[in-house]
Structure formats: structure tokens, C-alpha cells
Design a protein around this motif. Structure first.
Motif, PDB file in Angstrom:
ATOM      1  N   ALA A 144      -3.953  -4.017   4.206  1.00  0.00           N
ATOM      2  CA  ALA A 144      -3.574  -2.664   4.633  1.00  0.00           C
ATOM      3  C   ALA A 144      -4.392  -2.220   5.835  1.00  0.00           C
ATOM      4  N   CYS A 147       0.348  -2.605   7.560  1.00  0.00           N
ATOM      5  CA  CYS A 147      -0.050  -3.765   6.762  1.00  0.00           C
ATOM      6  C   CYS A 147       0.246  -5.035   7.568  1.00  0.00           C
ATOM      7  N   CYS A 171       2.236  -2.175   2.561  1.00  0.00           N
ATOM      8  CA  CYS A 171       2.130  -3.553   2.072  1.00  0.00           C
ATOM      9  C   CYS A 171       3.213  -3.905   1.060  1.00  0.00           C
TER      10      CYS A 171
END
Length: 249
Positions: free
Chosen positions: A98, A110, A76
Motif C-alpha cells: 500500500a 498499491c 490493494c
């Protein structure tokens, strides 16, 4: 009489000389010197030695190259926030969602999505997803992590090319993104709308990055051009590949 005895003694002494010589000669013939034992391999003409020298040398298995990357980045955070805001405007979560993984050292992902409402001009939907796969070297199979990643790259690329229902599928090699990289573009109709898709698959050493970016228009809005999505997706994939290197410094 006295002269005859000495003469007879001399005759007997002379007669005994040949007998002793003969006896000595017989003794020599009956006790010959032992022959020198043949050296190893000489008894059969050196065949054993030749066979030994003819055997090929034993080859040692080459050491398997150790994988370069020992971990994956935070998926992410692998794409800069500014890039996310540009590709997915009005995203619900700028920090991303995520993906679930039981082994974050080998698999991570992500995603981000948004619906940008433009009123009477319609709305634009965007979805961005990035995933990472990392492979370790296997000494038992004599396969390096990079080789395993190469196989995975081919599988991920084939998966994108074989998307069910995809139309106008095109694949292009991408330069400057990892050790290997290709972009697959296509159109896909779902939920009653025509979506534009691009998936970039890249390999960097023993890691594989797959990034998918797609979008469509709602309420009469036109779907985004595939070429525009492709350019943005390649740029984001380059950031993701760079994040792998940065995470292992």
C-alpha cells in the motif's frame, strides 16, 4: 316723512346685496382647493419607475452538484487476486504494498512487482501500480467534484505523456472504462534495459484512477510487447474503476 323712511331702508338693503356677493367671491379666490399630491415617480415623468423596471433580475448562483463518491476503495483489493497473479507472476507479495497517504479518503495506492526467473531463457520483470484520487465539490468556488476530477484527469494524462526519456509515445482513447479513459504507451531505457510501459488514466465521476504496468527482460530475454501490456493494463484499470463504484454502494 313717514313714507320716505321705509323706502330708504329698502334701497339700502338692495344696495348691500352686491357687496356681499363680491365679498363671497373674493373669499373663494383667496382660499383655493389644495392640489392632489403627485404619485411617486409622476413628478419626474415616471423616470424612477422606469429605472426600477429596467434593472435586470438578480440571478441566484446555481447549487453546486454534490460529489457522487464519498470514499475510495482499498487500493490493494481493487484488482482481483487472479488478475494480479496473471499480470505479475511470482509476485513477492500477492496482497500488494500500500502507498503512504495521510488522507485515505482522497488518495490511495498499491503496487506489486516480481522477477520471474526462467533460467537460461532469462528472466521477466513486471511491475504494476494503481493509484486513486478523489475530489469533493467546492461551493465557495462553485466547482463540482466531477469538474475537479476532469482537471486532474488532464494533468495525470499529460504527466504520463511527458515522462522524461520516453520514446515512441502513443496515446489512445479507451472506451468502456469510466467516463473518460486514455492509454499512454512508450519505451523507456533504465538500469541498462529497455522497458515497455503503459499507463491508463481513467475518470469516473469525481474520482481519477491511474494504472501503470511495465516490464522488461533480463539475461538476454526480450522485453514484453507494448500491445500485450496495454491489453492487460486496460482490463486491470476497468477492475479498479469498478472498485470505486462498489466501495460506495
Amino acid at each position: 316723512m313717514h313714507r320716505t323712511a321705509p323706502r330708504l331702508a329698502r334701497i339700502l338693503a338692495c344696495a348691500a346685496v352686491p357687496v356681499m356677493l363680491v365679498a363671497s367671491g373674493c373669499s373663494s379666490d383667496s382660499d383655493p382647493k389644495p392640489e392632489k399630491p403627485a404619485a411617486a415617480g409622476e413628478a419626474n415623468g415616471g423616470e424612477d419607475s422606469a429605472a426600477e423596471s429596467a434593472k435586470p433580475p438578480v440571478k441566484k448562483s446555481p447549487a453546486v452538484e454534490r460529489e457522487k463518491f464519498a470514499k475510495l476503495p482499498d487500493a490493494c483489493k481493487s484488482i482481483p487476486r487472479a488478475t494480479v497473479e496473471k499480470l505479475v507472476p511470482e509476485t513477492k507479495s500477492k496482497s500488494g504494498t500500500a502507498g503512504r497517504s495521510t488522507d485515505t479518503m482522497s488518495r490511495a495506492g498499491c503496487s506489486w512487482n516480481s522477477l520471474d526467473d526462467n533460467g537460461v531463457k532469462g528472466s521477466q520483470y513486471r511491475w504494476l501500480d494503481v493509484s486513486f484520487l478523489r475530489y469533493e465539490s467546492d461551493e465557495a468556488l462553485a466547482v463540482s467534484g466531477a469538474q475537479r476530477a476532469e482537471e486532474s484527469f488532464a494533468k495525470e494524462l499529460a504527466k504520463a505523456q511527458g515522462t522524461s526519456g520516453a520514446k515512441q509515445v502513443k496515446t489512445e482513447t479507451v472506451k468502456g472504462v469510466g467516463d473518460q479513459s486514455s492509454a499512454v504507451t512508450y519505451r523507456l531505457r533504465k538500469t541498462g534495459e529497455d522497458f515497455s510501459y503503459v499507463t491508463v488514466v481513467a475518470r469516473t465521476e469525481n474520482a481519477v484512477v491511474s494504472l501503470t504496468y511495465n516490464g522488461t527482460g533480463y539475461a538476454g530475454a526480450e522485453p514484453p510487447a507494448v500491445a500485450d501490456l496495454s491489453k492487460s493494463a486496460v482490463s486491470a484499470a476497468k477492475d479498479a474503476v469498478g472498485a470505486v463504484t462498489a466501495a460506495n454502494k
